[in-house]
Design an enzyme around this catalytic site. Structure first.
Site, PDB file in Angstrom:
ATOM      1  N   TYR A  17      31.911  45.795  33.827  1.00 52.15           N
ATOM      2  CA  TYR A  17      33.279  45.993  33.347  1.00 52.15           C
ATOM      3  C   TYR A  17      33.413  45.844  31.830  1.00 52.15           C
ATOM      4  CZ  TYR A  17      34.492  45.335  38.281  1.00 52.15           C
ATOM      5  OH  TYR A  17      34.582  45.447  39.645  1.00 52.15           O
ATOM      6  N   HIS A  22      40.313  48.175  31.032  1.00 52.81           N
ATOM      7  CA  HIS A  22      40.985  46.957  31.504  1.00 52.81           C
ATOM      8  C   HIS A  22      40.497  45.707  30.766  1.00 52.81           C
ATOM      9  CE1 HIS A  22      44.085  46.128  34.288  1.00 52.81           C
ATOM     10  NE2 HIS A  22      43.394  45.787  35.355  1.00 52.81           N
ATOM     11  N   TYR A  73      38.784  37.338  38.724  1.00 50.48           N
ATOM     12  CA  TYR A  73      39.243  38.702  38.547  1.00 50.48           C
ATOM     13  C   TYR A  73      40.684  38.700  38.047  1.00 50.48           C
ATOM     14  CZ  TYR A  73      34.912  40.434  40.402  1.00 50.48           C
ATOM     15  OH  TYR A  73      33.580  40.717  40.558  1.00 50.48           O
ATOM     16  N   ASN A  75      43.678  39.557  38.862  1.00 49.84           N
ATOM     17  CA  ASN A  75      44.873  39.085  39.565  1.00 49.84           C
ATOM     18  C   ASN A  75      44.880  37.581  39.815  1.00 49.84           C
ATOM     19  OD1 ASN A  75      42.855  39.126  41.468  1.00 49.84           O
ATOM     20  ND2 ASN A  75      44.104  40.020  43.091  1.00 49.84           N
TER      21      ASN A  75
END
EC number: 3.1.1.29
Length: 205
Positions: A17, A22, A73, A75
């Site tokens: 990532y 993001h 992560y 959330n």
């Protein structure tokens, strides 16, 4: 040591990532870490909570501040923020969150305090765990795909070469904006960040 503020970079952990849209918040905090006085990783379990985060101690405009990358992560980001703020007695009004923003084009940014979360799971988690939306947000534009059904994949795609160069400039602009905020106040920082325009890298013919 007392800390004036907590700067939070939002992103997802893992090398897969690292260069995704993001993760612009992580990129900005990594840039901050280059000027950090010290760097250490702390585990939530040391505070009686499961999970991980990276924590940095640094000085901005003469103020001792903390910066963090939650290694849960997106959330679940609020767990890290609430744990750090609780341990170091940092109020929600002294939290600064750097995050990707779909409603701004790549290369633009906005600085504001409070407001809505625009469906951003990381911001929603922080608001839930802190019990208030009244934290600062540095909204770093990544643009929006043509169709709403593409958003989930879009934010997890890697920046292209030009976008990555722009993201690096935006990270540095966020750092400068924070310095201005602590030195001259919110108005000066807002004017700088909201009007910032990157130098667009040349594309190959």
């Amino acid at each position: 040591m007392e800390y004036k503020a907590l700067i939070v970079g939002l992103g997802n952990p893992g090398s897969e990532y690292a260069k995704t849209r993001h993760n612009i918040g992580f990129m900005a905090v990594d840039a901050l870490a280059e000027v950090a006085k010290s760097r250490k990783s702390m585990r939530f379990k040391e505070m009686g909570i499961s999970g991980d985060f990276e924590l940095f101690s640094l000085n901005l405009a003469g103020n001792n501040v903390l910066a963090t990358k939650p290694l849960t992560y997106m959330n679940l980001s609020g767990k890290a923020v609430a744990a750090i703020c609780g341990k170091y007695s940092i109020a929600v009004s002294d939290v600064y969150v750097i995050h990707d923003e779909l409603d701004l084009p790549c290369g633009r940014m906005k600085f504001k305090k409070g407001g809505g979360n625009n469906g951003h799971r990381g911001l929603e988690s922080i608001q839930e765990k802190m019990g208030s939306p009244n934290f600062f947000r540095i909204r770093v534009g990544i643009g929006r795909p043509e169709f709403s059904s593409q958003v989930k994949d879009y934010v997890l795609e890697e920046f292209n070469t030009q976008e990555l160069a722009i993201a690096a400039q935006m990270s540095q602009a966020a750092i400068k904006g924070l310095n201005l905020h602590f030195r001259r106040g919110q108005g000066t920082a807002t004017q700088f960040m909201n009007s910032f325009m990157p130098d667009l890298p040349e594309t190959e013919p």
